[in-house]
Write a protein that holds these residues in place. Structure first.
Motif, PDB file in Angstrom:
ATOM      1  N   ILE A  32       2.892  18.459   4.756  1.00  0.00           N
ATOM      2  CA  ILE A  32       3.583  17.436   4.116  1.00  0.00           C
ATOM      3  C   ILE A  32       4.331  16.928   5.490  1.00  0.00           C
ATOM      4  O   ILE A  32       5.586  17.819   5.824  1.00  0.00           O
ATOM      5  N   ASP A  47       4.638  22.558   3.629  1.00  0.00           N
ATOM      6  CA  ASP A  47       3.364  23.470   3.765  1.00  0.00           C
ATOM      7  C   ASP A  47       2.876  22.987   2.152  1.00  0.00           C
ATOM      8  O   ASP A  47       3.984  23.147   1.126  1.00  0.00           O
ATOM      9  N   ILE A  48       1.925  22.816   1.603  1.00  0.00           N
ATOM     10  CA  ILE A  48       1.312  22.962  -0.138  1.00  0.00           C
ATOM     11  C   ILE A  48       0.554  24.317   0.027  1.00  0.00           C
ATOM     12  O   ILE A  48      -0.057  24.078   1.098  1.00  0.00           O
ATOM     13  N   LYS A  59       2.291  25.851  -4.856  1.00  0.00           N
ATOM     14  CA  LYS A  59       3.285  26.096  -3.950  1.00  0.00           C
ATOM     15  C   LYS A  59       3.697  25.417  -2.497  1.00  0.00           C
ATOM     16  O   LYS A  59       3.490  25.709  -1.945  1.00  0.00           O
ATOM     17  N   TYR A  60       4.866  25.453  -3.302  1.00  0.00           N
ATOM     18  CA  TYR A  60       5.462  23.723  -1.983  1.00  0.00           C
ATOM     19  C   TYR A  60       6.150  24.598  -0.974  1.00  0.00           C
ATOM     20  O   TYR A  60       7.385  26.187  -1.785  1.00  0.00           O
ATOM     21  N   THR A  61       6.105  24.775   0.313  1.00  0.00           N
ATOM     22  CA  THR A  61       6.849  25.687   1.065  1.00  0.00           C
ATOM     23  C   THR A  61       8.198  24.890   1.825  1.00  0.00           C
ATOM     24  O   THR A  61       6.787  24.131   2.715  1.00  0.00           O
ATOM     25  N   GLY A  62       9.116  23.815   2.132  1.00  0.00           N
ATOM     26  CA  GLY A  62      10.038  23.145   2.644  1.00  0.00           C
ATOM     27  C   GLY A  62      10.410  23.902   3.981  1.00  0.00           C
ATOM     28  O   GLY A  62      10.637  25.498   4.412  1.00  0.00           O
ATOM     29  N   ILE A  84       0.216  13.829   3.357  1.00  0.00           N
ATOM     30  CA  ILE A  84      -0.464  14.715   3.260  1.00  0.00           C
ATOM     31  C   ILE A  84      -1.209  14.697   3.964  1.00  0.00           C
ATOM     32  O   ILE A  84      -2.433  13.712   4.440  1.00  0.00           O
ATOM     33  N   TYR A 139       3.274  10.342  -5.613  1.00  0.00           N
ATOM     34  CA  TYR A 139       4.386  11.141  -5.425  1.00  0.00           C
ATOM     35  C   TYR A 139       5.464  10.184  -6.501  1.00  0.00           C
ATOM     36  O   TYR A 139       6.090   9.299  -6.696  1.00  0.00           O
ATOM     37  N   THR A 162      10.656  21.069  -5.443  1.00  0.00           N
ATOM     38  CA  THR A 162       8.907  19.919  -5.371  1.00  0.00           C
ATOM     39  C   THR A 162       8.460  21.014  -5.719  1.00  0.00           C
ATOM     40  O   THR A 162       8.032  22.163  -6.047  1.00  0.00           O
ATOM     41  N   VAL A 164       4.433  20.690  -7.695  1.00  0.00           N
ATOM     42  CA  VAL A 164       3.052  20.411  -7.235  1.00  0.00           C
ATOM     43  C   VAL A 164       2.021  20.542  -7.733  1.00  0.00           C
ATOM     44  O   VAL A 164       1.932  21.676  -8.631  1.00  0.00           O
TER      45      VAL A 164
END
Length: 217
Positions: A32, A47-48, A59-62, A84, A139, A162, A164
């Motif tokens: 992202i 990342d997703i 799963k979103y990881t910022g 994306i 979004y 976030t 998803v």
């Protein structure tokens, strides 16, 4: 000769990639990116990860680094844009909302990936394998309102809460020829039933009228 060899290599890579995906159904990873519409370059937000191509959620990881934040003054006319990309950095889709919505939403947002329902699509462009199963992305922020006063900047990716979702495209039902014929026949019946009394029985009424006219004469 060289062109033929390159073409053969590309086909082999495509076949191997497709076979591996079908057999293992490995997890899918996306990047992202984000920026304001007034900025030229995207920066990575996080990342997703999808467990497989059949997953309905991700799963979103910022990123925690300050480098993932947007250090710029925000006004109510600014647009917040996300992009994306696949794991190789190839752009798949993008979307946007008003930047001020993020503040009233306390950076709670939702990303919806619309993907190909049939299978993962792999294409090769300029000798690069691109996973283009993402058709487009939606979004949304939790709220669609802006605070009266905008303070601060857009934080690092880890500050976003976030969710998803993954939606698969469905092929619509194709119309059948027999159904179209039936529909036309029923429409014709309806039109006939809606004709007036004189239109239905004119052949009986006209002789009677003529007899009265000649008899009166």
């Amino acid at each position: 000769m060289k062109l033929n060899l390159l073409y053969i290599l590309e086909v082999l890579v495509l076949l191997l990639a497709t076979t591996a995906l079908c057999q293992d159904d490995d997890e899918l990873n996306y990047q992202i990116m984000h920026k304001l519409n007034s900025q030229k370059e995207f920066i990575k937000r996080g990342d997703i990860k999808l467990k497989s191509s059949k997953s309905q959620t991700g799963k979103y990881t910022g990123l925690e680094s300050k480098d993932s934040s947007i250090d710029a003054k925000i006004n109510k006319n600014d647009l917040y844009v996300i992009e994306i990309r696949d794991s190789n950095g190839n752009v798949l889709s993008s979307s946007y909302t008003r930047a001020c919505f993020l503040f009233d939403s306390e950076f709670k947002d939702e990303i919806i990936l619309h993907v190909d329902s049939e299978a993962l699509s792999i294409i090769i462009i300029k000798n690069k394998m691109i996973n283009n199963n993402v058709l487009f992305v939606d979004y949304f922020t939790e709220k669609s309102t802006c605070p009266e006063e905008l303070k601060g900047t857009i934080p690092a990716g880890s500050a976003f809460k976030t969710s998803v979702s993954v939606l698969k495209s469905e092929q619509g039902q194709r119309p059948r020829l027999t159904s179209l014929k039936y529909f036309k026949r029923e429409q014709a019946k309806k039109q006939m039933s809606e004709k007036g009394f004189f239109a239905k029985y004119w052949m009986y009424i006209l002789p009677v009228v003529l007899i009265f006219l000649f008899t009166g004469a």
